[in-house]
Design a protein around this motif. Structure first.
Motif, PDB file in Angstrom:
ATOM      1  N   CYS A  20       0.892  -1.362  -0.046  1.00  0.00           N
ATOM      2  CA  CYS A  20       0.052  -0.076  -0.067  1.00  0.00           C
ATOM      3  C   CYS A  20       0.603   1.460  -0.032  1.00  0.00           C
ATOM      4  CB  CYS A  20      -0.735  -0.081   1.173  1.00  0.00           C
ATOM      5  SG  CYS A  20      -0.194   0.151   2.645  1.00  0.00           S
ATOM      6  N   LEU A  21       2.145   1.062  -0.005  1.00  0.00           N
ATOM      7  CA  LEU A  21       2.968   2.361  -0.109  1.00  0.00           C
ATOM      8  C   LEU A  21       3.212   3.149   1.205  1.00  0.00           C
ATOM      9  CD1 LEU A  21       2.740   3.282  -3.891  1.00  0.00           C
ATOM     10  CD2 LEU A  21       4.524   1.731  -2.866  1.00  0.00           C
ATOM     11  N   GLY A  22       2.551   2.509   2.147  1.00  0.00           N
ATOM     12  CA  GLY A  22       2.362   3.389   3.428  1.00  0.00           C
ATOM     13  C   GLY A  22       3.801   3.311   4.272  1.00  0.00           C
ATOM     14  N   VAL A  23       4.175   4.550   4.774  1.00  0.00           N
ATOM     15  CA  VAL A  23       5.209   4.730   5.448  1.00  0.00           C
ATOM     16  C   VAL A  23       5.061   3.863   6.683  1.00  0.00           C
ATOM     17  CG1 VAL A  23       6.903   6.491   6.451  1.00  0.00           C
ATOM     18  CG2 VAL A  23       5.380   6.844   4.309  1.00  0.00           C
ATOM     19  N   MET A  24       6.168   3.039   7.130  1.00  0.00           N
ATOM     20  CA  MET A  24       5.937   2.102   8.128  1.00  0.00           C
ATOM     21  C   MET A  24       6.037   2.852   9.423  1.00  0.00           C
ATOM     22  SD  MET A  24       5.769  -0.582   6.409  1.00  0.00           S
ATOM     23  CE  MET A  24       4.930  -1.136   7.700  1.00  0.00           C
ATOM     24  N   SER A  25       6.856   4.018   9.658  1.00  0.00           N
ATOM     25  CA  SER A  25       7.045   4.866  10.754  1.00  0.00           C
ATOM     26  C   SER A  25       5.732   5.484  11.079  1.00  0.00           C
ATOM     27  CB  SER A  25       8.071   5.685  10.755  1.00  0.00           C
ATOM     28  OG  SER A  25       7.864   6.631   9.353  1.00  0.00           O
ATOM     29  N   ASP A  26       4.882   5.825  10.093  1.00  0.00           N
ATOM     30  CA  ASP A  26       3.497   6.160  10.522  1.00  0.00           C
ATOM     31  C   ASP A  26       2.683   5.277  11.048  1.00  0.00           C
ATOM     32  OD1 ASP A  26       4.548   8.390   9.326  1.00  0.00           O
ATOM     33  OD2 ASP A  26       3.167   8.278   7.531  1.00  0.00           O
ATOM     34  N   TYR A  27       2.741   3.963  10.969  1.00  0.00           N
ATOM     35  CA  TYR A  27       1.947   3.086  11.526  1.00  0.00           C
ATOM     36  C   TYR A  27       3.120   1.834  12.272  1.00  0.00           C
ATOM     37  CZ  TYR A  27      -0.631   4.710   7.860  1.00  0.00           C
ATOM     38  OH  TYR A  27      -1.647   5.605   7.167  1.00  0.00           O
ATOM     39  N   PRO A  28       3.662   2.622  13.587  1.00  0.00           N
ATOM     40  CA  PRO A  28       4.669   1.663  14.205  1.00  0.00           C
ATOM     41  C   PRO A  28       3.977   0.538  14.759  1.00  0.00           C
ATOM     42  CG  PRO A  28       4.150   3.479  15.508  1.00  0.00           C
ATOM     43  CD  PRO A  28       3.295   3.720  14.515  1.00  0.00           C
ATOM     44  N   VAL A  29       4.655  -0.902  14.804  1.00  0.00           N
ATOM     45  CA  VAL A  29       4.431  -1.966  15.162  1.00  0.00           C
ATOM     46  C   VAL A  29       5.545  -2.806  15.788  1.00  0.00           C
ATOM     47  CG1 VAL A  29       2.736  -3.997  14.933  1.00  0.00           C
ATOM     48  CG2 VAL A  29       2.769  -2.189  13.269  1.00  0.00           C
ATOM     49  N   LYS A  30       5.397  -3.417  16.779  1.00  0.00           N
ATOM     50  CA  LYS A  30       6.776  -4.249  17.349  1.00  0.00           C
ATOM     51  C   LYS A  30       6.708  -5.330  16.338  1.00  0.00           C
ATOM     52  CE  LYS A  30       5.980  -3.009  22.149  1.00  0.00           C
ATOM     53  NZ  LYS A  30       5.656  -3.622  23.484  1.00  0.00           N
ATOM     54  N   ALA A  31       7.998  -6.012  16.219  1.00  0.00           N
ATOM     55  CA  ALA A  31       8.016  -7.041  15.386  1.00  0.00           C
ATOM     56  C   ALA A  31       7.330  -8.403  15.456  1.00  0.00           C
ATOM     57  CB  ALA A  31       9.638  -7.612  15.419  1.00  0.00           C
ATOM     58  N   ASP A  32       7.031  -8.594  16.786  1.00  0.00           N
ATOM     59  CA  ASP A  32       6.137  -9.865  17.190  1.00  0.00           C
ATOM     60  C   ASP A  32       4.657  -9.535  17.469  1.00  0.00           C
ATOM     61  OD1 ASP A  32       6.715  -8.280  19.295  1.00  0.00           O
ATOM     62  OD2 ASP A  32       6.833  -9.967  20.740  1.00  0.00           O
ATOM     63  N   ALA A  33       4.177  -8.427  16.955  1.00  0.00           N
ATOM     64  CA  ALA A  33       3.038  -7.928  17.378  1.00  0.00           C
ATOM     65  C   ALA A  33       2.189  -8.619  15.869  1.00  0.00           C
ATOM     66  CB  ALA A  33       2.871  -6.366  17.076  1.00  0.00           C
ATOM     67  N   LYS A  34       0.938  -9.024  16.317  1.00  0.00           N
ATOM     68  CA  LYS A  34      -0.004  -9.821  15.424  1.00  0.00           C
ATOM     69  C   LYS A  34      -0.884  -8.577  14.995  1.00  0.00           C
ATOM     70  CE  LYS A  34       0.212 -14.523  16.046  1.00  0.00           C
ATOM     71  NZ  LYS A  34      -0.845 -15.737  16.368  1.00  0.00           N
ATOM     72  N   VAL A  35      -0.716  -8.174  13.715  1.00  0.00           N
ATOM     73  CA  VAL A  35      -1.775  -7.251  13.267  1.00  0.00           C
ATOM     74  C   VAL A  35      -3.071  -7.815  12.852  1.00  0.00           C
ATOM     75  CG1 VAL A  35      -2.087  -5.511  11.479  1.00  0.00           C
ATOM     76  CG2 VAL A  35       0.090  -5.856  12.876  1.00  0.00           C
TER      77      VAL A  35
END
Ligand SMILES: [Zn+2]
Length: 114
Positions: A20-35
């Motif tokens: 989706c070309l979203g900037v990842m820093s705008d949507y911070p998630v931990k590495a092990d987080a289940k989305v």
């Protein structure tokens, strides 16, 4: 890592989501987080603007003719008002000319007849 915007899996350290070309820093998630993105319900889905059905050419023509008739009526009304105003001004001017001017080096226009 998963994109929190669209939910697709992305590589770690990735700046933009491939999907989706979203900037990842705008949507911070931990590495092990289940989305888990909830499915949009019918009510949450933004409705498209309920456009009326497109006008048929005959309807467009009728609408344009009605518009032209209204504009013509407005033009005629404005012209009649202008002519009445002009006639009133001419009448006022003519009646003020009838005032006696002998011995006067000035004019008074009271707007009333003597
Ligand atoms: Zn994404």
């Amino acid at each position: 890592m998963y994109c929190l915007k669209c939910g697709k899996e992305t590589a770690d350290k990735q700046v933009f989501c491939d999907h989706c070309l979203g900037v990842m820093s705008d949507y911070p998630v931990k590495a092990d987080a289940k989305v888990h993105l909830p499915h949009r319900t019918e009510a949450a889905t933004p409705k498209k603007q309920s456009r009326k059905r497109p006008m048929q050419p005959e309807e467009q023509l009728a609408a344009m003719q009605q518009l032209v008739r209204r504009l013509l009526a407005a033009l005629i009304a404005v012209t009649v008002l202008f002519l009445l105003t002009a006639a009133g001004l001419v009448y006022t001017y003519k009646s003020s000319e009838a005032l006696p001017t002998v011995g006067r080096n000035y004019t008074i226009n009271t707007g009333r007849r003597p």
